[in-house]
Design an enzyme around this catalytic site. Structure first.
Site, mmCIF file in Angstrom:
data_model
loop_
_atom_site.group_PDB
_atom_site.id
_atom_site.type_symbol
_atom_site.label_atom_id
_atom_site.label_comp_id
_atom_site.label_asym_id
_atom_site.label_seq_id
_atom_site.Cartn_x
_atom_site.Cartn_y
_atom_site.Cartn_z
ATOM 1 N N THR A 1 0.798 -1.154 -0.030
ATOM 2 C CA THR A 1 -0.075 -0.040 0.104
ATOM 3 C C THR A 1 0.668 1.384 0.067
ATOM 4 O OG1 THR A 1 0.063 0.003 2.351
ATOM 5 C CG2 THR A 1 -1.807 -1.104 1.185
ATOM 6 N N GLY A 2 2.101 1.092 -0.187
ATOM 7 C CA GLY A 2 3.107 2.249 0.036
ATOM 8 C C GLY A 2 3.153 2.748 -1.484
ATOM 9 N N ASP A 3 4.157 3.891 -1.417
ATOM 10 C CA ASP A 3 4.213 4.989 -2.560
ATOM 11 C C ASP A 3 4.747 4.332 -3.737
ATOM 12 O OD1 ASP A 3 4.423 7.773 -2.920
ATOM 13 O OD2 ASP A 3 6.408 7.480 -3.593
ATOM 14 N N HIS B 1 22.846 5.488 -8.806
ATOM 15 C CA HIS B 1 22.529 5.882 -10.106
ATOM 16 C C HIS B 1 23.478 6.632 -11.129
ATOM 17 C CE1 HIS B 1 18.615 5.134 -8.366
ATOM 18 N NE2 HIS B 1 18.125 6.147 -8.127
ATOM 19 N N ASP C 1 18.383 -0.969 -9.537
ATOM 20 C CA ASP C 1 18.752 0.506 -9.805
ATOM 21 C C ASP C 1 17.842 0.781 -11.006
ATOM 22 O OD1 ASP C 1 19.902 2.576 -10.495
ATOM 23 O OD2 ASP C 1 21.597 2.341 -9.548
ATOM 24 N N HIS C 2 16.884 1.541 -10.634
ATOM 25 C CA HIS C 2 15.796 1.583 -12.033
ATOM 26 C C HIS C 2 16.654 2.158 -13.099
ATOM 27 C CE1 HIS C 2 15.320 5.738 -10.064
ATOM 28 N NE2 HIS C 2 14.587 5.978 -11.245
ATOM 29 N N LYS D 1 16.879 0.255 -3.554
ATOM 30 C CA LYS D 1 17.907 1.071 -2.406
ATOM 31 C C LYS D 1 16.926 2.087 -1.799
ATOM 32 C CE LYS D 1 18.637 5.330 -3.612
ATOM 33 N NZ LYS D 1 17.505 6.352 -4.214
ATOM 34 N N ASP E 1 21.746 9.410 -2.246
ATOM 35 C CA ASP E 1 20.443 9.270 -2.788
ATOM 36 C C ASP E 1 20.517 8.945 -4.310
ATOM 37 O OD1 ASP E 1 17.610 8.979 -2.658
ATOM 38 O OD2 ASP E 1 17.910 11.119 -3.704
#
Ligand code: BG6
Length: 507
Positions: free
Chosen positions: A46-48, A273, A210-211, A181, A268
């Site tokens: 149910t998360g983001d 990335h 890692d998108h 991550k 981040d």
């Protein structure tokens, strides 16, 4: 120095400190082969991440099959704490899928997807006993589906989930697990997380997403570099003067102040990335037909990165923070966290000796745009270098900028551009799979090429940890910048010290 430093890193996960996880090892595995479509078990259903990325991605992957009455490539079991039924979950998911999908949505297709292929299971993922119930659901409804667990939750839940799933023999040997991550806040924490998961699932079943590796134009760097002799033959220090990697965002920290204030731009964006992009740009050509070859080639680049020292810190790193950041929700009013990072990285190997790789990323900047610029060496007297610009997002394309004779009687020179705009073509755009679609499908098929491997993650963490230590020793210089600008002014002088003027296609 560099070599010694990296030799001190461990080659395995160093799991001896995880005695309680260690007890799982050695349990017998369920030997049955499962032949149905994979079941994507989303922890944090149910998360983001689930509503913005995962459910829309699974819908996109399924849309064509649903429209043709075929079975889609996977089904979903979402796990959440809310006391919801399957129908409640479907009602909640419906609007999100409509909002974030890139494929056509009709009521009919959405109903078919949600009613037949998406299920919900209520449980507290920290309650060890609750996994009994989950295993009963697996046994009752999905005994023939290979399972892929997606941990779309904060890393502190990785270990309870690993322990819970590992408490039943059926979890080992076949199940895969995908993690997102941040893998902790430093190399040590990342190592502990990987140790816990590897103990249960086995190293080859842990998929670290890692998108950026799933982005169309990042994959295209491989084709550009290795399928074109014009680029392949000059991809080295003899022809390339410098390389720029820019990932500029207009968003701030939004609702993620709590997480971001502990992380900052270096952890981040850079550690994962941007180091993916850097290492793909700089690596040697990987062997084909070997799913680990690319990661090994990337590791070799990371291993050759020069580590800045205290005396060279100001030349290697320039961190900034946007004005107003300290007033963001859940951010410390005295925060020293970087929302902008510019780095000058040198790869100490024969291909790249002396070539600066200038990397920059930041939040609340003027434009959303991610691109790479290869600045070729100038001919004597040339003002501008020839440039290869790879647009990663939101525009996708490639531009080659070079000098030409200005039309007319004289011999004046002017720079011109040849462009290939991938995102201008509607067909290419609608066929470009979102990064998450590509990666979910790859994990379900067990393809490891598109995922980060632990040695690579370890090396990039080690570099970032060390650079942040050096920065702290240097007194944490942090430059403020206006929201909506291109970053701190100091970043321009910083780049100039490496002979680079940041490229701007708006110039
Ligand atoms: C995430 C970071 O991994 O990547 C975010 O945590 C960042 O802070 C996002 O905004 C950027 O991803 P993309 O695909 O929008 O470039």
């Amino acid at each position: 120095m560099t070599e010694l430093f990296y030799n001190s890193l461990s080659s395995g996960f160093g799991v001896s400190h995880e005695a309680d996880v260690g007890t799982i090892v050695g349990q017998a595995c369920d030997p049955r082969k499962r032949h149905d479509i994979p079941l994507l078990v989303i922890f944090g259903g149910t998360g983001d991440l689930a509503h913005r990325k995962l459910l829309p991605a699974v819908y996109n992957l399924s849309q064509e099959a649903l429209a043709e009455g075929r079975q889609p490539p996977m089904r979903v079991l979402a796990i959440g704490r809310r006391a919801w039924t399957r129908r409640d979950y479907a009602d909640w998911a419906r609007d999100w899928i409509r909002e974030f999908t890139r494929k056509p949505v009709t009521d009919e297709l959405l109903d078919a997807f949600l009613n037949q292929y998406v299920d919900y299971h209520e449980m507290d993922i920290e309650d060890h006993a609750a996994y009994e119930g989950l295993f009963k659901t697996f046994e009752r409804d999905y005994s023939d589906n290979p399972r892929v667990h997606y941990l779309a939750v904060a890393p502190r839940f990785f270990k309870p989930i690993a322990l819970g799933l590992g408490s039943q023999p059926a979890a080992c040997g076949q199940d895969r697990v995908i993690i997102e991550k941040p893998f902790g806040e430093d190399r040590m924490q990342a190592q502990q997380l990987f140790a816990a998961l590897t103990q249960v699932f086995g190293e080859e079943h842990v998929f670290a997403i890692d998108h950026y590796l799933g982005k169309e134009m990042i994959q295209n760097i491989l084709t550009l570099r290795f399928e074109n002799m014009i680029f392949k033959s000059c991809w080295n220090r003899n022809f390339i003067e410098s390389v720029e990697i820019t990932a500029s965002e207009t968003v701030g920290v939004e609702t993620r102040g709590g997480y971001y204030d502990q992380a900052g731009a270096m952890r981040d964006m850079v550690q994962n990335h941007l180091f993916q992009i850097l290492s793909i740009l700089a690596m040697e050509e990987p062997e084909r037909d070997n799913s680990y070859a690319m990661s090994v080639a990337q590791q070799n680049v990371l291993q050759a990165l020069r580590i800045p020292k205290l005396e060279t810190c100001a030349k290697a790193i320039c961190l900034g923070q946007y004005e107003g950041y300290r007033a963001e929700p859940k951010v410390s009013p005295e925060s020293q966290t970087d929302t902008y990072a510019a780095l000058a990285v040198y790869v100490d190997n024969p291909r790249w000796e002396g070539v600066p790789f200038l990397i920059r990323t930041g939040k609340k900047l003027a434009r959303r745009s991610t691109y790479v610029v290869i600045n070729f060496r100038r001919t004597p007297g040339a003002k501008e270098p020839d440039r290869l610009v790879i647009d990663i997002q939101p525009d996708e394309g490639v531009e080659l900028r070079f000098n030409i004779k200005k039309p007319g009687l004289g011999f004046a020179v002017e720079p011109v551009a040849m462009s290939f705009c991938q995102s201008c073509s509607v067909e290419a755009h609608s066929n470009t799979p979102e990064a998450y679609e590509r990666l979910l499908q790859a994990a379900c098929e067990g393809q490891r090429e598109l995922f980060s491997q632990w040695p690579q993650i370890q090396l990039s963490w080690a570099w970032v940890d060390r650079v942040l230590e050096v920065w702290a020793e240097a007194g944490r210089p942090l430059f403020s910048y206006e929201q909506g600008s291109t970053g701190p002014k100091e970043a321009d002088a910083f780049a100039a010290r490496h002979g680079v003027t940041w490229y701007s296609d708006e110039a």
